[in-house]
Design an enzyme around this catalytic site. Sequence first.
Site, short mmCIF file in Angstrom:
data_model
loop_
_atom_site.label_atom_id
_atom_site.label_comp_id
_atom_site.label_asym_id
_atom_site.label_seq_id
_atom_site.Cartn_x
_atom_site.Cartn_y
_atom_site.Cartn_z
N LYS A 283 14.04 -59.05 -22.61
CA LYS A 283 15.44 -59.34 -22.97
C LYS A 283 15.55 -60.71 -23.64
O LYS A 283 14.66 -61.54 -23.50
CB LYS A 283 16.30 -59.35 -21.69
CG LYS A 283 16.57 -57.99 -21.10
CD LYS A 283 17.49 -58.11 -19.90
CE LYS A 283 17.78 -56.74 -19.30
NZ LYS A 283 18.52 -55.83 -20.20
N ARG A 357 16.98 -45.99 -15.10
CA ARG A 357 16.91 -44.52 -15.04
C ARG A 357 15.57 -44.06 -14.49
O ARG A 357 15.46 -42.99 -13.89
CB ARG A 357 17.20 -43.94 -16.43
CG ARG A 357 16.23 -44.37 -17.49
CD ARG A 357 16.76 -44.16 -18.89
NE ARG A 357 17.70 -45.20 -19.31
CZ ARG A 357 18.33 -45.24 -20.48
NH1 ARG A 357 18.12 -44.27 -21.37
NH2 ARG A 357 19.15 -46.20 -20.77
N1 BES Z 1 20.19 -53.67 -16.39
C1 BES Z 1 20.31 -53.29 -17.75
C2 BES Z 1 21.73 -52.91 -18.13
C3 BES Z 1 22.72 -54.03 -18.20
C4 BES Z 1 22.92 -54.68 -19.40
C5 BES Z 1 23.47 -54.37 -17.12
C6 BES Z 1 23.86 -55.69 -19.47
C7 BES Z 1 24.41 -55.38 -17.21
C8 BES Z 1 24.61 -56.04 -18.38
C9 BES Z 1 19.43 -52.08 -18.04
O1 BES Z 1 18.25 -52.03 -17.32
C10 BES Z 1 19.08 -52.16 -19.47
O2 BES Z 1 18.40 -53.08 -19.82
N2 BES Z 1 19.53 -51.22 -20.27
C11 BES Z 1 19.27 -51.21 -21.66
C12 BES Z 1 18.98 -49.80 -22.09
C13 BES Z 1 18.49 -49.70 -23.49
C14 BES Z 1 17.11 -50.31 -23.59
C15 BES Z 1 18.47 -48.26 -23.86
C16 BES Z 1 20.50 -51.77 -22.35
O3 BES Z 1 21.62 -51.50 -21.92
O4 BES Z 1 20.33 -52.53 -23.31
MN MN Z 2 16.71 -53.11 -18.24
#
Ligand code: BES
Ligand code: MN
Length: 501
Positions: A283, A357
């Site tokens: 991230k 997921r």
């Molecule tokens: N934990 C994150 C989702 C999230 C993002 C929660 C921002 C709270 C605030 C999740 O694990 C994630 O990283 N999801 C990705 C999915 C994508 C790679 C398809 C996302 O939302 O960017």
């Molecule tokens: Mn994630």
Amino acid sequence: MQFEIWTKGLADLAIDCVAVGAYDDGELTPEAKVLDLRCREKISRLLKRGDFTAKAGETWLLADLEGVRADRVLLIGLGARSQNAGELTRKAWRRAVSAALSAATRTRCGALGLALPRPAAKLLPDERLGRAVAEITGHTLYRVNDLKSAKKPRAHALARVVVAGTAKAAPALKKGFAQGSALAGGSALMRNLANLPGNVCTPSYLARTAQDLAKSYKSLRVKVLGLPEIKREKMGCFLAVTQGSEEPPRFLVIEHKHPRAKGAPVVLVGKGITFDTGGISLKDPPTMDEMKFDMSGAACVIGTMKAVAELNLPLNVVGLVAACENMPDGRSIKPGDIVTSSAGLTVEILNTDAEGRLILCDALHYARRFKPDVVIDLATLTGAIVVALGVHHTGVFSNTDALARELVDCGASVDDRAWHMPLTEEYGEQLKSNFADMANVAGRDGGSITAAAFLAKYTGGLTWAHLDIAGTAYQGGAGKGSTGRPSAMLFEYLLRRATAR
Ligand code: BES
Ligand code: MN
Ligand code: ZN
């Protein structure tokens, strides 16, 4: 905190503090008028002078009013009268109650009487009013569990909250107080867990918290699976996420059993990523610290189990939590890796940041052994749900429309709102992989829905709902911290089930 009902005249109540309302046009509520007459209109003169403008949420403290038996009178601004039409809207009432409580905690007041107008009974029946008072009290008095070394400020003195009510309403109000106190306890536990940093609130910490709960409540049984047991369950997707972390994973099984509970259990499943770096699909740094909240679903499940046990609800409820970290490491999963879930389906991991997921699909498969009536998972699953709904509604996805509608209705009735999102076959088709049964991502479009569609592939034959709480479970910015949502919605759902049978 003790909650009480007083059925007699307000003016003669000898109490540390009584809260009464005023509108911003200078009009006093009937309760405030009674006190105003007793003290030779000191209250209305204050408003006329314009020092206190009675904007919504504004407060003004008056002490030792001659003719008034309460030591303090706390004026609460209710805003525009036209918007409330005599009875308060639920939103204005919640705000007023919260303002009264927080002003009272800034004094040495030990007992607070709430003599505010109430929303119409059809908007907020007595039982839910009692529940809301206790819930708002817990929420307003909650202090963030920071790890600052400075001495904590002196604790407030508030120990009793007294609500005006008729003798006829008393039993319902009392029932509501008990519900609200249980909910507040569960929600505070959720918030405490979620607020803790990732180096403190590890998967093992979550496991110990659940085990401690089982010591406090006879109705709870807790089983903790460690790495060997998780391997034995062949949870290949969960194992794939945890393999890049030094911190050992935990899978929690928390069972609440009631001897009078009929029927199959409700299974709650929580995403417990105690820190989400994204893994190899790392991230961006700016708000990465907020990924300590990525176990909010797990925290809500644990908190809700506490609330259910506290009330000893006549239901069978199972809480499942898959907990691990998502870290980049020499042993981490890489984009393109293919793993096999406990359901036997293979998954091509195209993005290691779509890890929620992966742990949930194995947890949802585990839920099948309880032959559940309903399965509900809670997860900070996607940033895309925040794009879609902002921070006001939890996203509800389900393979059973009636269940989604029920959850949305529960949320609406307790002001913990949710929105029914679509979940049709097309979204699942977007997860096609050339090399495995499915990919774990499907591109940017409809990201929260394709995430739900991934989970849907593991919940065939179950009555299942997925709550994407990425926007609602915590706040960023100046008020950074866990909100306790959607504890209230989930609790309402369980209470309805408990009374329906
Ligand atoms: N934990 C994150 C989702 C999230 C993002 C929660 C921002 C709270 C605030 C999740 O694990 C994630 O990283 N999801 C990705 C999915 C994508 C790679 C398809 C996302 O939302 O960017
Ligand atoms: Mn994630
Ligand atoms: Zn995550």
